[in-house]
Design an enzyme around this catalytic site. Structure first.
Site, PDB file in Angstrom:
ATOM      1  N   HIS A 172      42.064  32.607  46.312  1.00 58.08           N
ATOM      2  CA  HIS A 172      41.147  32.379  45.196  1.00 58.08           C
ATOM      3  C   HIS A 172      41.183  30.904  44.829  1.00 58.08           C
ATOM      4  CE1 HIS A 172      44.316  33.062  41.736  1.00 58.08           C
ATOM      5  NE2 HIS A 172      44.808  32.357  42.712  1.00 58.08           N
ATOM      6  N   CYS A 174      45.652  24.940  41.034  1.00 53.75           N
ATOM      7  CA  CYS A 174      45.009  26.220  41.333  1.00 53.75           C
ATOM      8  C   CYS A 174      43.481  26.146  41.342  1.00 53.75           C
ATOM      9  CB  CYS A 174      45.480  27.300  40.364  1.00 53.75           C
ATOM     10  SG  CYS A 174      47.208  27.741  40.609  1.00 53.75           S
ATOM     11  N   HIS A 190      43.504  28.587  47.484  1.00 55.78           N
ATOM     12  CA  HIS A 190      44.879  28.861  47.908  1.00 55.78           C
ATOM     13  C   HIS A 190      45.064  30.372  47.952  1.00 55.78           C
ATOM     14  CE1 HIS A 190      44.986  29.049  43.541  1.00 55.78           C
ATOM     15  NE2 HIS A 190      46.110  29.766  43.640  1.00 55.78           N
ATOM     16  N   HIS A 245      47.651  34.093  48.142  1.00 58.64           N
ATOM     17  CA  HIS A 245      48.846  34.772  47.651  1.00 58.64           C
ATOM     18  C   HIS A 245      49.070  36.042  48.458  1.00 58.64           C
ATOM     19  CE1 HIS A 245      49.132  32.304  44.026  1.00 58.64           C
ATOM     20  NE2 HIS A 245      47.832  32.487  43.844  1.00 58.64           N
ATOM     21  N   HIS A 272      42.499  40.089  52.381  1.00 55.32           N
ATOM     22  CA  HIS A 272      42.119  38.967  53.255  1.00 55.32           C
ATOM     23  C   HIS A 272      40.740  38.394  52.910  1.00 55.32           C
ATOM     24  CE1 HIS A 272      45.573  40.363  55.539  1.00 55.32           C
ATOM     25  NE2 HIS A 272      45.625  39.133  56.016  1.00 55.32           N
ATOM     26  N   GLU A 288      51.592  38.008  41.607  1.00 54.60           N
ATOM     27  CA  GLU A 288      50.865  36.950  42.299  1.00 54.60           C
ATOM     28  C   GLU A 288      51.808  36.159  43.204  1.00 54.60           C
ATOM     29  OE1 GLU A 288      47.264  34.756  40.600  1.00 54.60           O
ATOM     30  OE2 GLU A 288      48.918  33.331  40.334  1.00 54.60           O
TER      31      GLU A 288
END
Length: 149
Positions: A16, A25, A29, A31, A75, A135
């Site tokens: 996201h 952020c 990037h 998670h 994904h 997260e």
């Protein structure tokens, strides 16, 4: 009758970017998320019912969460729907799995979205008790039904 809580753990990978955010952020990037879904209810008491003694079959809970939440975002790249059109067009042109959301795709907002998706799909004897979305290994957000009555 006694109430019982059932929890099922799910994992998924997603990326996201937080639009207009003033830190790192704001960049795309990813998670490795962990999602805990907890329901609460009274076990079925009916010897003739195939789920006698269960609040809900874990298999059924897994199917609902997998189809409703995990499969659509695993994904994928989650971006707010007003993300720059050049970026969205380039990602679509390259056939990337892109999910545009009407909200900033933070951990907190994702939980609220998950709650909205799951609530109507649970059987009558079960209620959504809580959701926990990890997260990172050390950071998570939680939603509890009891906090929202």
């Amino acid at each position: 009758m006694s109430k019982i809580r059932l929890t099922r753990l799910f994992t998924f990978e997603a990326a996201h970017a937080l639009q207009n955010y003033k830190g790192g952020c704001r960049n795309i990037h990813g998670h490795s998320y962990r999602l805990e879904v907890t329901i609460i209810g009274t076990p079925i008491v009916n010897e003739m019912h195939p789920n006698d003694g269960m609040v809900m079959d874990f298999k059924d809970l897994k199917k609902i969460v997998q189809e409703t939440i995990i499969d659509p975002i695993d994904h994928a790249l989650l971006l707010r729907e007003d993300a720059p059109s050049e970026l969205v067009e380039a990602l679509r042109h390259l056939n990337h799995k892109l999910v545009l959301t009407p909200f900033q795709p933070t951990c907190e907002n994702m939980l609220l979205d998950f709650k909205q998706r799951l609530h109507p799909l649970l059987p009558q004897q079960a209620e959504l008790h809580s959701l926990k979305l990890w997260e990172t290994e050390k950071s998570f957000a939680e939603w509890y039904a009891a906090d929202n009555v």
